[in-house]
Design a protein around this motif. Structure first.
Motif, mmCIF file in Angstrom:
data_model
loop_
_atom_site.group_PDB
_atom_site.id
_atom_site.type_symbol
_atom_site.label_atom_id
_atom_site.label_comp_id
_atom_site.label_asym_id
_atom_site.label_seq_id
_atom_site.Cartn_x
_atom_site.Cartn_y
_atom_site.Cartn_z
ATOM 1 N N ARG A 158 -4.509 -7.488 -2.081
ATOM 2 C CA ARG A 158 -5.333 -6.371 -2.568
ATOM 3 C C ARG A 158 -4.429 -5.225 -3.000
ATOM 4 O O ARG A 158 -3.332 -5.036 -2.479
ATOM 5 C CB ARG A 158 -6.360 -5.942 -1.552
ATOM 6 N N PRO B 45 -5.762 1.684 -4.288
ATOM 7 C CA PRO B 45 -5.482 3.088 -4.599
ATOM 8 C C PRO B 45 -6.573 4.027 -4.069
ATOM 9 O O PRO B 45 -7.747 3.675 -4.061
ATOM 10 C CB PRO B 45 -5.471 3.114 -6.137
ATOM 11 N N GLU C 259 -10.224 3.236 -2.671
ATOM 12 C CA GLU C 259 -10.325 3.919 -1.376
ATOM 13 C C GLU C 259 -10.937 5.298 -1.625
ATOM 14 O O GLU C 259 -10.264 6.222 -2.072
ATOM 15 C CB GLU C 259 -8.961 3.976 -0.695
ATOM 16 N N TYR D 177 -8.765 6.741 7.282
ATOM 17 C CA TYR D 177 -8.013 5.649 6.658
ATOM 18 C C TYR D 177 -7.613 4.529 7.635
ATOM 19 O O TYR D 177 -7.802 3.355 7.332
ATOM 20 C CB TYR D 177 -6.757 6.238 5.972
ATOM 21 N N ILE E 20 3.765 3.857 3.629
ATOM 22 C CA ILE E 20 2.717 3.496 4.598
ATOM 23 C C ILE E 20 3.285 2.653 5.737
ATOM 24 O O ILE E 20 2.601 2.390 6.726
ATOM 25 C CB ILE E 20 1.551 2.763 3.901
ATOM 26 N N LYS F 105 7.558 12.033 -2.457
ATOM 27 C CA LYS F 105 6.870 10.931 -3.117
ATOM 28 C C LYS F 105 6.173 11.475 -4.369
ATOM 29 O O LYS F 105 5.695 12.613 -4.348
ATOM 30 C CB LYS F 105 5.832 10.395 -2.130
HETATM 31 N N1 GLU Z 1 -4.944 4.129 -0.358
HETATM 32 C C1 GLU Z 1 -3.562 4.142 0.018
HETATM 33 C C2 GLU Z 1 -2.777 4.858 -1.068
HETATM 34 O O1 GLU Z 1 -3.287 5.066 -2.163
HETATM 35 C C3 GLU Z 1 -2.998 2.745 0.193
HETATM 36 C C4 GLU Z 1 -3.438 2.151 1.446
HETATM 37 C C5 GLU Z 1 -2.858 0.771 1.758
HETATM 38 O O2 GLU Z 1 -2.330 0.099 0.851
HETATM 39 O O3 GLU Z 1 -2.966 0.375 2.910
HETATM 40 O O4 GLU Z 1 -1.647 5.231 -0.818
#
Ligand code: GLU
Length: 312
Positions: A10, A13, A46, A184, A206, A240
C-alpha cells in the motif's frame, strides 16, 4: 505445495496537502516494489485529521500520481474504516489497556525526554486512570493505550534496526484524540490488517514508529507485515520536504512527467544520469540494491533537480 498468495502493498499519503517531490518519490518506490513482485497495490488516503485533511488535496494527490504514470488496484479512504477503528478501541478497552490522558505537547516538552521520532516522550504517568462510566466513547480527553513492556524488533528488509521498547522510548501512544479523531498509530495498524497488507514500503521518517505499531499489532492480535524504510528527500536546511516545498505539478515546474520521473529516479540512484523515462521503463531493471540508502538534500534550480547526499 500451493503457491503463496501475492503480497499486498500500500501507499498511504496523508491528505494534509498537495503531493511534493518526496511524496512522488515514495510513491514511485512503493509502486516499483509492488509491481516488480506482482503484488496487489492499494492507495490509502490517510484523511482522519479533520483539521488538516482536505478532499481537494486527496484529488490533487491522485491526479499527480496518475500524471507521473503510476497506477494501483484499489483506493481506500481511511475514514471509511471507522467501524474497524471502533472495534479496535472496544478490544483495547476490554483488555483494560485504554486510559484517558490530558498531557499536552507542552507537558511532554516540560518532561524533557527526547523520543526517537524527534518529539518528546510521554512517561505513561496516567496509566491506570479509569475510563468514564460511559466507556471510551464518552471520554472528552485524549485516550492512550498502555503498551506491553519489552522490546519489539520488527524486521526491516533494508537492514535498519527497528528494535525498541516503545513503551519507554516514546511512551504509550495517543489512539483517539480529544476531538474523537482516531490517531495515526492505531489507524495504520487497523487499516493495514483490514486490507491484509503483507508488505509496507515507506519513508525512513516513520521507522521510529514501527515498534509502537508492532506492539499495537500484538495487543490487537494482528499480524506484523514486512517493512522496508527507504531514503528521504530533505530540503536544504536538513528537514524532511514538507507539503509546501517543491510541489511537483508539471505546470509549476514546467516539466513533462517523463522528465520529472527521470530526475527522481536519478536522485534515488536508479539512473546514472537524469534521463526521460516512465515508471514502467524503470520497472524493467528495478532492484533495491540500486536504490541509495542515503537521504538526499534536494533543491530545484534552472529546471533541474539538484541532489547531494545528506551525509556528504
Ligand atoms: N500517511 C503517512 C505519511 O503520509 C504514511 C504512513 C505510513 O506509510 O505508515 O507520511
Amino acid at each position: 505445495m500451493a503457491p503463496s498468495p501475492p503480497d499486498v502493498c500500500r501507499f498511504a499519503p496523508s491528505t494534509t496537502g498537495q503531493a511534493h517531490l518526496g511524496t512522488l518519490t515514495a510513491a514511485l518506490l512503493c509502486w516499483l516494489d509492488a509491481r516488480a513482485r506482482g503484488a496487489r497495490l492499494l492507495l490509502r488516503l490517510e484523511d482522519l485529521d479533520p483539521d488538516r485533511c482536505r478532499p481537494e488535496h486527496a484529488r490533487s494527490i491522485l491526479d499527480d500520481l496518475t500524471w507521473l504514470g503510476l497506477d494501483w488496484d484499489a483506493t481506500v479512504e481511511q475514514r471509511a474504516l471507522a467501524p474497524q477503528h471502533e472495534a479496535a478501541l472496544d478490544h483495547l478497552a476490554a483488555q483494560g489497556a485504554l486510559y484517558p490522558c490530558t498531557a499536552s505537547r507542552e507537558d511532554l516538552r516540560a518532561l524533557g525526554r527526547r523520543a526517537p521520532d524527534g518529539g518528546f516522550a510521554y512517561d505513561n504517568r496516567s496509566r491506570g486512570r479509569p475510563l468514564p462510566p460511559g466507556g471510551w466513547r464518552a471520554s472528552r480527553d485524549p485516550l492512550r493505550v498502555a503498551l506491553p513492556a519489552g522490546t519489539f524488533s520488527p524486521a526491516d528488509e533494508g537492514g535498519l534496526d527497528l528494535s525498541q521498547d516503545p513503551s519507554l522510548a516514546l511512551g504509550d501512544p495517543v489512539v483517539r484524540r480529544r476531538d474523537g479523531a482516531i490517531a495515526y498509530q492505531l489507524a495504520v495498524v487497523v487499516d493495514d490488517a483490514a486490507a491484509h497488507v503483507t508488505r509496507i514500503v515507506r519513508g525512513r521518517d516513520i521507522a521510529p514508529s514501527t515498534a509502537t505499531q508492532a506492539a499495537l499489532q500484538t495487543l490487537l492480535g494482528l499480524p506484523t507485515p514486512r517493512y522496508r524504510h527507504h531514503l528521504l528527500l530533505l530540503e536544504a536546511r536538513g528537514g524532511k520536504l514538507a507539503k509546501t516545498h517543491l510541489s511537483p505539478r508539471g505546470a509549476t515546474l514546467g516539466l513533462t512527467a517523463p522528465r520529472l520521473c527521470g530526475q527522481l529516479a536519478w536522485c534515488v540512484g536508479l539512473l546514472p544520469e537524469p534521463e526521460d523515462c516512465t515508471p514502467a521503463d524503470l520497472l524493467r531493471t528495478f532492484d533495491w540494491t540500486r536504490v541509495t540508502p542515503v537521504d538526499q538534500v534536494v533543491s530545484w534550480q534552472d529546471g533541474k533537480l539538484h541532489a547531494t547526499p545528506a551525509d556528504g
